[in-house]
Design an enzyme around this catalytic site. Structure first.
Site, mmCIF file in Angstrom:
data_model
loop_
_atom_site.group_PDB
_atom_site.id
_atom_site.type_symbol
_atom_site.label_atom_id
_atom_site.label_comp_id
_atom_site.label_asym_id
_atom_site.label_seq_id
_atom_site.Cartn_x
_atom_site.Cartn_y
_atom_site.Cartn_z
ATOM 1 N N HIS A 284 3.557 -26.661 -29.362
ATOM 2 C CA HIS A 284 3.401 -25.213 -29.203
ATOM 3 C C HIS A 284 4.088 -24.399 -30.451
ATOM 4 O O HIS A 284 5.012 -24.990 -30.858
ATOM 5 C CB HIS A 284 4.061 -24.730 -27.986
ATOM 6 C CG HIS A 284 3.113 -24.901 -26.596
ATOM 7 N ND1 HIS A 284 3.640 -25.059 -25.341
ATOM 8 C CD2 HIS A 284 1.833 -25.125 -26.682
ATOM 9 C CE1 HIS A 284 2.768 -25.229 -24.647
ATOM 10 N NE2 HIS A 284 1.570 -25.473 -25.451
ATOM 11 N N ASP B 183 5.518 -21.993 -30.614
ATOM 12 C CA ASP B 183 7.274 -21.395 -30.578
ATOM 13 C C ASP B 183 8.081 -22.655 -30.735
ATOM 14 O O ASP B 183 9.424 -22.428 -30.435
ATOM 15 C CB ASP B 183 7.326 -20.660 -29.322
ATOM 16 C CG ASP B 183 7.132 -21.286 -28.028
ATOM 17 O OD1 ASP B 183 6.165 -22.368 -28.141
ATOM 18 O OD2 ASP B 183 7.945 -21.122 -27.060
ATOM 19 N N HIS B 184 7.637 -23.590 -31.022
ATOM 20 C CA HIS B 184 8.517 -24.786 -31.324
ATOM 21 C C HIS B 184 8.198 -25.607 -32.757
ATOM 22 O O HIS B 184 9.034 -26.133 -33.102
ATOM 23 C CB HIS B 184 8.438 -25.907 -30.149
ATOM 24 C CG HIS B 184 8.759 -25.451 -28.744
ATOM 25 N ND1 HIS B 184 10.178 -25.787 -28.505
ATOM 26 C CD2 HIS B 184 8.356 -24.544 -27.934
ATOM 27 C CE1 HIS B 184 10.212 -25.299 -27.158
ATOM 28 N NE2 HIS B 184 9.430 -24.325 -27.060
ATOM 29 N N HIS C 72 15.921 -20.692 -24.260
ATOM 30 C CA HIS C 72 14.576 -20.550 -23.919
ATOM 31 C C HIS C 72 14.322 -19.841 -22.457
ATOM 32 O O HIS C 72 13.876 -20.504 -21.570
ATOM 33 C CB HIS C 72 13.798 -21.739 -23.892
ATOM 34 C CG HIS C 72 12.256 -21.577 -24.129
ATOM 35 N ND1 HIS C 72 11.611 -21.573 -23.160
ATOM 36 C CD2 HIS C 72 11.493 -21.854 -25.163
ATOM 37 C CE1 HIS C 72 10.311 -21.523 -23.208
ATOM 38 N NE2 HIS C 72 10.173 -21.673 -24.575
ATOM 39 N N GLU D 240 15.793 -25.970 -21.562
ATOM 40 C CA GLU D 240 15.064 -24.795 -21.296
ATOM 41 C C GLU D 240 15.609 -24.007 -19.931
ATOM 42 O O GLU D 240 15.942 -24.859 -18.989
ATOM 43 C CB GLU D 240 13.804 -25.298 -21.368
ATOM 44 C CG GLU D 240 13.156 -25.844 -20.564
ATOM 45 C CD GLU D 240 11.716 -25.227 -19.959
ATOM 46 O OE1 GLU D 240 11.729 -24.168 -19.857
ATOM 47 O OE2 GLU D 240 10.855 -26.105 -19.530
ATOM 48 N N ASP E 123 10.758 -28.091 -23.934
ATOM 49 C CA ASP E 123 10.241 -27.516 -22.801
ATOM 50 C C ASP E 123 9.706 -28.750 -21.743
ATOM 51 O O ASP E 123 9.370 -29.706 -22.462
ATOM 52 C CB ASP E 123 8.856 -26.619 -23.144
ATOM 53 C CG ASP E 123 9.228 -25.417 -23.749
ATOM 54 O OD1 ASP E 123 10.292 -25.085 -23.586
ATOM 55 O OD2 ASP E 123 8.247 -24.786 -24.143
ATOM 56 N N HIS F 243 7.631 -30.619 -29.276
ATOM 57 C CA HIS F 243 6.000 -30.434 -28.780
ATOM 58 C C HIS F 243 5.275 -29.463 -29.694
ATOM 59 O O HIS F 243 5.828 -28.706 -30.677
ATOM 60 C CB HIS F 243 5.529 -30.393 -27.395
ATOM 61 C CG HIS F 243 6.227 -28.816 -26.865
ATOM 62 N ND1 HIS F 243 7.417 -28.728 -26.665
ATOM 63 C CD2 HIS F 243 5.456 -27.851 -26.625
ATOM 64 C CE1 HIS F 243 7.546 -27.426 -26.244
ATOM 65 N NE2 HIS F 243 6.509 -26.750 -26.113
#
Lengths: 899, 512
Positions: B64, B66-67, B409, B197, B172, B62
């Site tokens: 975000h 941090d991904h 995560h 996660e 996530d 996705h």
């Protein structure tokens, strides 16, 4: 027939038992066409079927043709039920043949059986199947055979009770159970469906070990890879749970139910929507679950042993955490169908366990915020059931959300919320008050729901004696504070609060001495509205008697008593109601005088509404009186409007025209009331005359220089009044002013102040003067014909009520935009008495216009002889003002030419 | 055979998610995120541990940061040239996020950029979009498939299969639906490895309804008393969720108070939601047939001049956490009135005003040495999270029943607790490696075996009731397919004769 014969021909020749013969596809399709054609004769059908059946044994070597022939037979069986038996007996020998043949035979059998009526279908199967055959077919290695025999069994088991059995119950169950382990998911599902069917049909007849055994298999299957198998398995677990809950089997029932419940709970998190829906449906079926497990299903966290976790630990390891939060997941689900289902079973369990109910109410109340209306309704339904069982403990934190429902967009939701409020026990006075306020808000926003709202208020007041008494005292104080003119009880909120206050004294005769008397008398004018809301609970008569008994209004009980038995509203009862209304109307005068135009108008409008409601149930005689009052209130409304205009004319621009229009309206309304009724008492007649005097005063004050004619007119009215009875203060004052020649306009206010409205008493003998008109043979589709320019005749049926021989009646006919034509009605031509006169006559209409078609408005009018004389422009018309007695009718004409 | 997992990021921490899994000889990189807490080399995964040419494909779950934050760096700077997969919404929204962050880094903080705007564009051009439940054949052996994950618009869980080896990387995800996104959705897959996660490894969240109820009550009471409500949010996700909630409530209760979106937020974000209806929740999809639920009925755009207009209103303003910008500007104006309400949804980073407001009610806030803000308004805190809780993780693991689980995560102690639970309650082996550690997960391998006719015949004749037992000999030769044969055939092939050894024993009845 010839063609049929030629088609049958090749088939009949094929019946030749020639082993070399090959059934070709063409003849098969012709046979199919013949059998399916609804107009084929019975003989042809019989011979076609016979030839097909005869050829079957020869086809056994050719599986393709055989199965085709069988499917043709199977198709025709539903259309010709009489042939079923012969087809069945012919195919019997084939059932043990090759794999393809047997499967074709089985599918033919299934289609024949399903097309028959209940008993025939299974008796056909009974005649052909037996235990050995079924078992050998069921263990066949061919999928098609297994699937078809299974479907046959499922079909049979649904009609288990009404047919002879070819399998014992035990064998049947065993066959199904064996199928639940089949490699094909469809067969597993069908087998479970069959078992469910069996359990439902043979519900009480089976031993408890059957559901237990089914349960064991179903639990093994709830983890199946196939979605449909899981759905069916969950359904069966629910069903077994339901049955085991009902049966006495000496086992630790709660423990068993807990296991079943947790097993189903574990499916609440399945990824398939269908499984989840089924799981929550099944949860609702499992009863007798221990509180600990139920509570666990409401909490995602594993509850400790303090909360009774012991019984959970007793369960096997796999099922321990499964129940955790199942319901939470259910009501938070993405799909509304799942939420709805969860909500329903939550409600079912809440009714059975008080502890669970206390917790689940939080969630049910939260669901009121759901975006789907059907979920909200389901939650309301659950709450309602809980309330009805007395296990609903509302808390303050819920009320904001719950009361919000009373102003919800959806009327169903509002209705549901009110239904719950009717039974709810509210813990605090503040909550009670805010509930009443929300109901009033509901009433103000959606006045069309008045009945339901009043009923809820009534129940609320009834259920909370102390609180409603408190509200009653507040209301009484408020009434005391307000001046006589300030009639706020015309507002819906006041009416609503009154309903709350009288509820508990009315229903249980309690609180009566404590409830302030004034409230009862204030409730009397609302009788119509209240009694409509309480239909079925209290009779209107009882309600009135009760209110009158406890109010400070004086009345004679014998007036009402004889009528108690009679249905509907008696005239006497009506009289008393109207007396009160007329009294209240009198109060409206004080508003008019006090220049509270808007309040007065509002009040009069609500009176009007009240009259309308009452007149729905009124007798014929009462309707006359009610009609009189509604006309009277219209007059008051006009007076109030005029009064407002007069008040405002000093400050703003003065529209003399609009005054004239209003005065004109008032004048004609007065005329109408004077000439539409007969049988006045002196008081009423005086009052009406005084009102017309008042109109004159208004007219007087408008005209800067009053004419002598006006004055004469005034004086003649005053003398008329003098002749009837002694003069009132108002009339005396006018007389004085005229004699002193001072301006009436200056003294308008002082004049109004002395005007009294107390003389309006009910008149028992009052009768309506009215007329009915019926035009013969005319409507807009089939108009009457006419020759333009020549007179046209209209055939009329006229009925007159309560006319005296001195009355002068006219027929008023007018075409839009032209002068009206009057025809005098000679009463001597009518038949009958003074009460009802009837006549049918052909009336000529002279001035037909020169157009293709037109319409005439026809009505009957009465000449107002006592009104001031005014020469009308029509030479052949009435000499005085007229007022209408009948409804206006339209008569349609079309020119002869245009036909 | 085994799956080899190299944890490049998000091992025992939250941030820079990046896992490289070697499955059936193919290396797949799942996510390529950056750590928002660092601005030095620690912000990116340590790509030196692998050679970029070994990687078969990169899959992003996705948008975000941090991904996805390190993706342009990996492709443009490290020189990865293979295929990159992500869902359509992620492909649409990722460049916005990346560019936004790059700007903040360079323009506001004055730091050196790791990649340029051109890098982002060039990188995004290589991306191959995928759809939910679409199976992609990356090469001859490797198959990947995306599953719906909830969490944010376009989030996906990635399933990868080479031969018989199967694994799932969740990214996530959220197991409970919210107002605009559905819950994670997955099939029953017999997995060798599940990488999940574990942000909320020990938290069990209660029903969201009570939180929604409190929120609506607070907002309703505030506007009913004529107050103004400020909701500071980021543009995507929470804003839409809360707005749907309020819009529905407004509609149901016939409330006429305006709801405003500060300008930047409405147009772009809502446009994406309107376009990507297929990725939202069932409810939105259902109502879409009648009207687009993101065409909010009661929402109107807000202008700066309206801040001090009289009368109640609700305002969604960016950025969240009141870390500056427009939401801070409005906060300054509205905070001093006790009629007003500030509703803070979600988590606030320490140091922001949002954090100060959440951690105890301050009466005044010193913005800088010249600016003091009197805080008399009410504060409402909303704890909505798009991550699943521990119950959800357990449910997913139980539903999938993989042979191994790797936790990423999350925070180390919580991961340890969850590992304990997974192993004891579900009996599944579980690990939570740290960054740059490699885990070997053994997998079962199934072989295709042909059976000889004699063996099959023997099988059918040797049926014994329900028990189906057949005996045979498995022959595996180099260069030949494995084969199962009957005893006789085997003797024939090796040219041996059957020898029967029989012996008789004697036992003394007195022996004890």
């Amino acid at each position: 027939m010839e063609e049929e014969g030629s088609l049958v021909q090749p088939l009949t020749t094929t019946c030749n038992p020639n082993p070399l013969f090959q059934f070709d596809l063409t003849s098969l399709s012709s046979a199919q066409a013949l059998l399916l054609n609804p107009s084929t004769s019975i003989d042809t059908i019989h011979s076609t079927v016979d030839s097909l059946l005869l050829s079957l044994p020869h086809l056994s070597t050719n599986a393709t043709s055989l199965s085709l022939a069988l499917s043709v037979l199977a198709q025709s069986a539903p259309l010709h039920p009489s042939l079923s038996q012969s087809i069945v007996s012919s195919v019997r020998s084939l059932i043990n043949g090759q794999d393809r043949t047997s499967s074709a035979v089985l599918s033919a059998l299934l289609s024949i059986a399903t097309s028959c009526h209940n008993e025939d279908g299974s008796s056909i199967l009974t005649s052909i199947l037996d235990e050995d055959l079924v078992l050998s077919l069921a263990s066949s290695g061919v999928y098609k055979i297994r699937s078809r025999i299974l479907r046959l069994l499922v079909f049979v088991v649904g009609r288990w009770k009404c047919s002879g059995k070819f399998l014992t119950d035990e064998v049947m169950v065993r066959v199904f159970l064996r199928f639940t382990g089949d490699i094909y998911p469809v067969l597993r599902r069908d087998a479970i469906d069959g078992l469910c069917e069996f359990l439902t049909v043979a519900r009480d007849g089976v031993d408890f070990c059957v559901p237990e055994c089914c349960l064991e298999h179903a639990i093994g299957l709830i983890g199946d890879d196939d979605e449909f198998v899981r759905v069916a398995a969950v359904r069966m677990v629910g069903l077994c749970g339901e049955m085991l809950g009902e049966k006495e089997n000496g086992v630790d029932k709660i423990g068993q139910m807990d296991t079943i419940f947790t097993q189903i709970c574990s499916m609440a998190r399945d990824m398939s929507v269908k499984v989840r829906i089924e799981a929550f449906n099944a949860l609702g079926k499992v009863k007798l679950v221990s509180d600990a497990v139920l509570m666990q299903s409401l909490s995602k966290k594993i509850l400790g042993s303090k909360n009774g976790g012991k019984s959970i630990i007793k369960l096997d390891k796999a099922s321990k955490p499964c129940a955790a939060g199942a319901y939470i997941h259910g009501i938070e689900d993405e799909f509304y169908v799942v939420r709805k289902s969860a909500c329903r079973s939550l409600g079912i369990h809440a009714v059975m366990s008080i502890k669970f109910a206390d917790d689940s109410i939080n969630y049910l109340m939260d669901l009121m915020n759901d975006d789907s209306e059907s979920v909200r309704l389901e939650a309301l339904d659950s709450l309602f059931r809980m309330t009805a069982q007395g296990c609903l403990n509302v808390q303050e934190k819920h009320m904001h959300m719950f009361l919000g429902l009373l102003t919800d967009m959806s009327s169903l939701v509002r209705h549901g919320a009110r239904k719950i409020l009717q039974l709810m026990k509210l813990p605090k006075l503040e909550i009670f008050k805010s509930t009443v306020n929300e109901l009033i808000a509901n009433l103000e926003k959606y006045p069309e729901e008045e009945e339901g709202i009043f009923f809820s208020l009534f129940s609320l007041g009834k259920n909370h004696r102390e609180f409603s008494l408190n509200v009653a005292k507040d209301l009484a104080k408020q009434i005391k504070r307000t001046s006589k003119g300030d009639l706020t009880f015309a507002k819906p909120s006041m009416a609503a609060t009154l309903v709350v206050c009288i509820a508990s004294p009315l229903s249980e005769n309690e609180n009566v001495p404590d409830t302030p008397v004034v409230l009862f008398s204030y409730a009397v004018p609302l009788l119509g509205r209240i009694s409509r809301a309480l239909q079925g609970t209290f009779d209107q008569h009882f309600l009135l008697t009760f209110l009158l008994d406890h109010s400070n209004i004086k009345w004679k009980s014998q007036d009402l008593m004889p009528e108690i038995a009679s249905k509907g509203i008696s005239e006497d009862l009506m009289q008393s109601v109207i007396k009160f209304i007329s009294k209240s109307v009198g109060d409206a005068w004080s508003l008019i005088k006090g220049s509270n135009g808007n309040d007065a108008e509002k009040f009069l409008r609500s009176c009007m509404k009240e009259l309308e409601i009452i007149s729905l149930n009124a007798s014929q005689a009462a309707i006359t009186t009610l009609d009189f009052f509604s006309k009277y209130i219209q007059i008051l409304q006009l007076i109030s409007k005029i009064q407002c205009k007069f008040d405002s004319r000093n400050s703003t621009t003065f529209h003399i025209k609009s005054h004239h229009i209003l005065l004109e309206k008032l004048d004609s309304a007065l005329r109408k009331i004077r000439y539409s009724f007969t049988g006045w008492t002196k008081e009423v007649e005086c009052h009406i005359l005084e009102l017309s005097l008042l109109v004159d005063v208004f007219t007087f004050s408008l005209a800067r220089i009053p004419s002598n004619e006006h004055l004469k007119n005034l004086l003649s009215k005053i003398s008329h009044l003098e002749a009837i009875s002694c003069l009132s203060d108002f009339t005396k004052e006018i007389k004085r002013l005229i004699e002193e020649r001072s301006s009436v306009m200056v003294n308008l206010h002082s004049l109004l102040k002395v005007f009294e409205c107390s003389g309006l008493e009910f008149v028992r003998e009052m009768k309506p003067i009215k007329a009915e008109l019926k035009v013969v043979g005319d409507d807009s589709e089939n108009p009457l014909t006419f020759v333009p320019g020549l007179p046209a005749g209209i055939r009329l049926w006229i009925t007159l009520h309560n006319t005296s021989s001195t009355d002068r009646l006219w027929l008023h006919m007018s075409v839009r935009g032209r002068r009206p034509q009057y025809v005098f009605l000679d009463l001597s031509n009518f038949e009958g008495s003074e009460e009802v006169r009837k006549c049918s006559s052909l009336i000529p209409f002279y001035k037909t216009p020169k157009i293709a078609s037109f319409e005439i408005r026809v009505c009957i009018v009465i000449e107002c002889l006592s009104e001031h004389y005014e020469v009308l422009k029509e030479r052949d018309g009435p000499k005085y003002d007229v007022t209408e007695l009948s409804v206006e009718k339209l008569v349609y004409f079309s020119s002869v030419k245009s036909r | 055979m085994a799956i080899q997992c190299l944890i490049l990021g998000a091992g025992q921490e939250v941030g820079k998610s990046c896992v490289v899994a070697m499955i059936g000889g193919k290396k797949i990189m799942f996510d390529c995120g950056m750590h928002m807490g660092f601005s030095d080399h620690r912000a990116f995964p340590d790509f030196s541990l692998l050679s970029s040419n070994d990687i078969s494909c990169v899959v992003i779950t996705h948008f975000h940061l941090d991904h996805i934050g390190a993706l342009p760096y990996f492709t443009e700077v490290c020189g990865y040239n293979g295929p990159i997969y992500m869902t359509y919404p992620t492909k649409a929204l990722a460049p916005l996020m990346l560019e936004d962050y790059r700007k903040i880094l360079v323009d506001r903080r004055g730091l050196e950029e790791q990649y340029t705007y051109e890098n982002i564009i060039h990188c995004m051009n290589k991306v191959i979009p995928i759809d939910i439940k679409q199976t992609i054949q990356v090469d001859k052996d490797l198959q990947i498939r995306a599953y719906y994950a909830g969490h944010v618009l376009g989030a996906a869980m990635i399933y990868a299969q080479v031969g018989e080896e199967k694994m799932l990387y969740t990214g996530d995800y959220n197991m409970t639906p919210d107002r605009h996104l559905g819950a994670a959705q997955i099939d029953r897959l017999s997995l060798d490895l599940l990488i999940t996660e574990s942000t909320y490894a020990t938290t069990v969240r209660d029903s969201k309804y009570s939180r929604e109820r409190e929120f609506l009550k607070a907002v309703h009471t505030c506007v009913a008393a004529g107050g103004k409500v400020l909701i500071p949010t980021f543009a995507l996700g929470r804003a839409q969720e809360l707005c749907i909630l309020l819009d529905d409530y407004w509609e149901r209760m016939n409330i006429n108070v305006p709801i405003y979106f500060s300008a930047g937020l409405t147009i772009q974000a809502n446009m994406y939601y309107k376009m990507l209806i297929g990725w939202t929740s069932q409810k939105i999809k259902d109502s879409y047939t009648v009207r687009n639920p993101f065409d909010f009925k009661h929402v109107c755009p807000f202008e700066r001049s309206m801040i001090n207009l009289p009368g109640p209103c609700v305002l969604f303003a960016t950025p969240g956490m009141i870390s500056g910008g427009f939401s801070l500007e409005v906060f300054k104006q509205w905070a001093p009135s006790d009629k007003n309400l500030i509703a803070i949804p979600g988590y606030c980073v320490a140091g922001t005003i949002g954090h100060k407001l959440m951690s105890g009610k301050p009466t005044r806030i010193d913005l800088d040495k010249d600016t003091l803000i009197d805080v008399r308004c009410q504060i409402h805190q909303l704890t909505f999270s798009p991550h699943t809780d521990s119950k959800g993780i357990m449910d997913l693991v139980e539903f999938l029943s993989p042979k191994h689980v790797i936790l990423v995560h999350g925070e180390k102690p919580k991961m340890a607790a969850l590992k304990q639970r997974i192993e004891s309650e579900l009996g599944i082996q579980c690990e939570y490696p740290a960054n740059n550690e490699t885990v070997l997960v053994p997998t079962t391998q199934s072989l295709k075996i042909s059976a000889s006719k004699t063996f099959v015949r023997n099988c059918t004749t040797e049926l014994d009731g329900d028990e189906r037992i057949a005996e045979g000999i498995l022959v595996m030769e180099k260069g030949h397919n494995a084969k199962i044969v009957s005893e006789e055939e085997f003797l024939e092939t090796i040219g041996a004769e059957r020898n029967v050894v029989s012996f008789t024993g004697w036992m003394s009845p007195l022996a004890q």
